[in-house]
Design a protein around this motif. Structure first.
Motif, PDB file in Angstrom:
ATOM      1  N   ALA A 132       0.853  -1.201   0.000  1.00  0.00           N
ATOM      2  CA  ALA A 132       0.000   0.000   0.000  1.00  0.00           C
ATOM      3  C   ALA A 132       0.884   1.245   0.000  1.00  0.00           C
ATOM      4  O   ALA A 132       1.995   1.228   0.535  1.00  0.00           O
ATOM      5  CB  ALA A 132      -0.877   0.003   1.255  1.00  0.00           C
ATOM      6  N   ALA A 133       0.371   2.313  -0.576  1.00  0.00           N
ATOM      7  CA  ALA A 133       1.066   3.609  -0.472  1.00  0.00           C
ATOM      8  C   ALA A 133       0.999   4.042   0.991  1.00  0.00           C
ATOM      9  O   ALA A 133       0.037   3.740   1.693  1.00  0.00           O
ATOM     10  CB  ALA A 133       0.386   4.622  -1.370  1.00  0.00           C
ATOM     11  N   ARG A 134       2.034   4.755   1.460  1.00  0.00           N
ATOM     12  CA  ARG A 134       2.025   5.144   2.877  1.00  0.00           C
ATOM     13  C   ARG A 134       2.298   6.625   3.069  1.00  0.00           C
ATOM     14  O   ARG A 134       2.911   7.055   4.047  1.00  0.00           O
ATOM     15  CB  ARG A 134       2.975   4.311   3.719  1.00  0.00           C
ATOM     16  N   ASP A 157      -3.827  10.109   7.041  1.00  0.00           N
ATOM     17  CA  ASP A 157      -4.854  11.085   7.434  1.00  0.00           C
ATOM     18  C   ASP A 157      -6.249  10.538   7.103  1.00  0.00           C
ATOM     19  O   ASP A 157      -7.172  10.609   7.919  1.00  0.00           O
ATOM     20  CB  ASP A 157      -4.593  12.389   6.661  1.00  0.00           C
ATOM     21  N   LEU A 158      -6.373   9.963   5.905  1.00  0.00           N
ATOM     22  CA  LEU A 158      -7.657   9.366   5.505  1.00  0.00           C
ATOM     23  C   LEU A 158      -8.009   8.197   6.438  1.00  0.00           C
ATOM     24  O   LEU A 158      -9.158   8.078   6.891  1.00  0.00           O
ATOM     25  CB  LEU A 158      -7.565   8.884   4.047  1.00  0.00           C
ATOM     26  N   LEU A 179      -9.378   9.506   9.666  1.00  0.00           N
ATOM     27  CA  LEU A 179     -10.794   9.924   9.567  1.00  0.00           C
ATOM     28  C   LEU A 179     -11.701   8.684   9.566  1.00  0.00           C
ATOM     29  O   LEU A 179     -12.698   8.630  10.294  1.00  0.00           O
ATOM     30  CB  LEU A 179     -11.044  10.751   8.291  1.00  0.00           C
ATOM     31  N   LEU A 180     -11.342   7.698   8.736  1.00  0.00           N
ATOM     32  CA  LEU A 180     -12.195   6.501   8.628  1.00  0.00           C
ATOM     33  C   LEU A 180     -12.317   5.808   9.989  1.00  0.00           C
ATOM     34  O   LEU A 180     -13.395   5.343  10.358  1.00  0.00           O
ATOM     35  CB  LEU A 180     -11.617   5.537   7.583  1.00  0.00           C
ATOM     36  N   THR A 181     -11.230   5.793  10.738  1.00  0.00           N
ATOM     37  CA  THR A 181     -11.262   5.184  12.074  1.00  0.00           C
ATOM     38  C   THR A 181     -12.207   5.967  12.984  1.00  0.00           C
ATOM     39  O   THR A 181     -13.014   5.385  13.706  1.00  0.00           O
ATOM     40  CB  THR A 181      -9.832   5.149  12.652  1.00  0.00           C
ATOM     41  N   GLU A 201      -6.083  -1.670  10.582  1.00  0.00           N
ATOM     42  CA  GLU A 201      -4.788  -1.894  11.248  1.00  0.00           C
ATOM     43  C   GLU A 201      -3.666  -1.554  10.264  1.00  0.00           C
ATOM     44  O   GLU A 201      -3.860  -1.616   9.062  1.00  0.00           O
ATOM     45  CB  GLU A 201      -4.631  -3.369  11.639  1.00  0.00           C
ATOM     46  N   GLY A 202      -2.510  -1.229  10.834  1.00  0.00           N
ATOM     47  CA  GLY A 202      -1.319  -1.002  10.006  1.00  0.00           C
ATOM     48  C   GLY A 202      -1.234   0.397   9.427  1.00  0.00           C
ATOM     49  O   GLY A 202      -0.502   0.631   8.460  1.00  0.00           O
ATOM     50  N   ILE A 203      -1.956   1.341  10.017  1.00  0.00           N
ATOM     51  CA  ILE A 203      -1.950   2.719   9.492  1.00  0.00           C
ATOM     52  C   ILE A 203      -0.519   3.257   9.470  1.00  0.00           C
ATOM     53  O   ILE A 203       0.210   3.138  10.449  1.00  0.00           O
ATOM     54  CB  ILE A 203      -2.876   3.626  10.348  1.00  0.00           C
ATOM     55  N   GLY A 204      -0.129   3.809   8.319  1.00  0.00           N
ATOM     56  CA  GLY A 204       1.225   4.354   8.176  1.00  0.00           C
ATOM     57  C   GLY A 204       2.233   3.318   7.687  1.00  0.00           C
ATOM     58  O   GLY A 204       3.385   3.647   7.448  1.00  0.00           O
ATOM     59  N   THR A 205       1.784   2.070   7.516  1.00  0.00           N
ATOM     60  CA  THR A 205       2.706   1.038   7.015  1.00  0.00           C
ATOM     61  C   THR A 205       2.274   0.620   5.607  1.00  0.00           C
ATOM     62  O   THR A 205       1.231   1.054   5.106  1.00  0.00           O
ATOM     63  CB  THR A 205       2.698  -0.224   7.908  1.00  0.00           C
TER      64      THR A 205
END
Ligand code: EPU
Length: 432
Positions: free
Chosen positions: A200-202, A208-209, A212-214, A221-225
């Motif tokens: 995934a693009a990070r 940020d998206l 918001l979704l959270t 899970e894995g936000i920023g990775t």
């Protein structure tokens, strides 16, 4: 503070222009606005839930207005409040059709595909437009959504998509596409089961998206990775939320480039060093002193820049959007720098405009060889896209005499009062 009086009257054509007179060192402080490439995606995510969303730190840019129009056509209304605040209301009566007249104006319009497909099960979307720097296919978006159970037909310039209910799958991108990651993510929040997005693009705008979704109730899970795991929830169960848009690293870099070619020292309030680590390292290699502060960055440009070699890469590498700024800085640096573009082969069109300002740049395919000159020489130039347009304004700061930039509407798409902020830093620049 003095603003330039153009010796040639640019009003001879009715087209708006930005007129720059180089040679003034920059001093002072500006606040960096929110990111275009985040807020447009946050806005598209409002299609997922009924209710009222309030977003702050929203840049005053043309693309936000265009995205508002597109969302209004689908069924979400936007009201602009004070000081970078917008409020979007989704009353649940959505018409999942994105018409050509709006979609062709901005690439981010493709971001309505994921939310609409996840929520409504059907979408009719004109194929997207955006900047004119080469082919920008959406095959990865469509392939990922197809894996999740969607079917597509492309007819009369429109993508027609259907899915009874999307289901979770493991998707591995060949390339970490920003837009495809966002579309799969916003579709997956309502898919049955778990979706894993690998490679995934990070970019910070994707985190940020995700944030918001959270807040809306999504389970990610894995936000920023580079591995995002999305556990889908029942369709229609996400709720509206408020959110502060992440600061724009590209606009921040633009002010750094401006002081780099002008000399001086500036403070960028809100700029996030943690979102620009590789770029800041390379800017330091060029001779800038950049000091992190509690709420931003102080930048000192005390000497002529040194040349470096740079290659664009997906985040956390050097973004392709920084490249016109870097090429401009190298145009007045000491030595020779080679710049390699790995994302958009056609993204060197502005080089012809820099030639008009006396820059010594030769291009060969993905590469540009930039031989630094002591200064550039003011001329009339045309902005071919958002980032190149801003770079031409920066080039004007590095030029003797006067530079007039046309094609200002491109700059307005992504820059919140570039001229006003540069004037606040002591630059001689005006809009005519
Ligand atoms: N690509 C494909 N197939 C796809 C998707 C992408 O081949 O299905 C290719 C593209 O053609 C390109 C590369 O992959 O060569 C990168 O595309 P990506 O999907 O990552 O970019 P994007 O989502 O279309 C966003 C920004 C761009 C920025 C790029 C790269 C928005 C609205 N746009 O575009 O920003 O250059 O990521 O970081 O977020 C700008 O703001 O001026 C701008 C152009």
């Amino acid at each position: 503070m003095a603003v330039p009086t153009p010796s040639v009257d640019p009003a001879s054509s009715s087209e708006p222009t930005i007129v720059v007179r180089g040679g003034s060192p920059l001093h002072g402080e500006v606040t960096v606005p929110g990111a275009k490439n985040s807020v447009l995606k946050l806005m598209a995510a409002t299609l997922l839930a009924d209710g009222t969303f309030t977003f702050t730190n929203v840049p005053a840019i043309a693309d936000v207005a265009i995205m508002s129009e597109l969302l209004a056509a689908i069924g979400v209304t936007t009201a602009v409040g004070d000081a970078g605040t917008i409020t979007l209301v989704n009353d649940g009566r959505l018409v999942p059709v994105a018409p050509y007249e709006l979609v062709e104006q901005i690439r981010a319009s493709i971001n309505v595909l994921g939310p609409l497909l996840g929520r409504c099960g059907t979408v009719r979307l004109s194929l997207p437009g955006g900047d004119d720097f080469g082919s920008r296919p959406i095959d990865m978006h469509l392939k990922g959504l197809e894996q999740m159970g969607a079917t597509f037909e492309i007819r009369h310039g429109y993508v027609e998509a259907h899915a009874d209910r999307l289901h979770g799958v493991d998707i591995t991108f060949e390339f970490p596409s920003v837009g495809a990651t966002e579309n799969i993510l916003t579709a997956a929040v309502y898919a049955k089961g778990t979706t894993v997005i690998d490679n995934a693009a990070r970019e910070p705008e994707i985190s940020d998206l995700c944030n918001l979704l959270t807040s809306m109730g999504a389970d990610i899970e894995g936000i920023g990775t580079s591995t995002l795991v999305v556990h889908g929830v029942e369709v229609g169960t996400l709720r509206a939320a408020d959110h502060r848009t992440v600061t724009d690293r590209i606009q921040a870099a633009t002010y750094i480039a401006a002081v780099a070619v002008s000399g001086g020292e500036i403070v960028l309030r809100g700029a996030r060093a943690d979102h620009m680590e590789v770029l800041l390292r390379r800017f330091r290699d060029m001779g800038l002193t950049i000091v992190e502060q509690p709420d931003g960055l102080a930048v000192f440009a005390e000497r002529r820049l040194h040349s470096i070699d740079v290659a664009t890469l997906p985040y956390p590498g050097i973004a392709t959007d920084y490249k016109p700024l870097i090429v401009t800085m190298l145009s007045v640096a000491d030595g020779v720098g080679i710049v390699t573009e790995n994302l958009y082969p056609g993204r060197f069109r502005y080089v012809e405009e820099l030639h008009r300002l006396g820059a010594d740049i030769s291009t060969d395919g993905h590469h540009a060889v930039v031989r630094g000159r002591p200064s550039l020489s003011g001329a009339r130039v045309k902005a071919p896209d958002i980032r190149a347009g801003a770079a031409l304004v920066v080039a004007g700061l590095a030029a003797d005499g006067e530079t007039t930039i046309t094609g200002v509407h491109h700059i307005d798409r992504g820059y919140d009062d570039l001229v006003g902020r540069l004037v606040a830093l002591g630059a001689q620049v005006a809009r005519r």
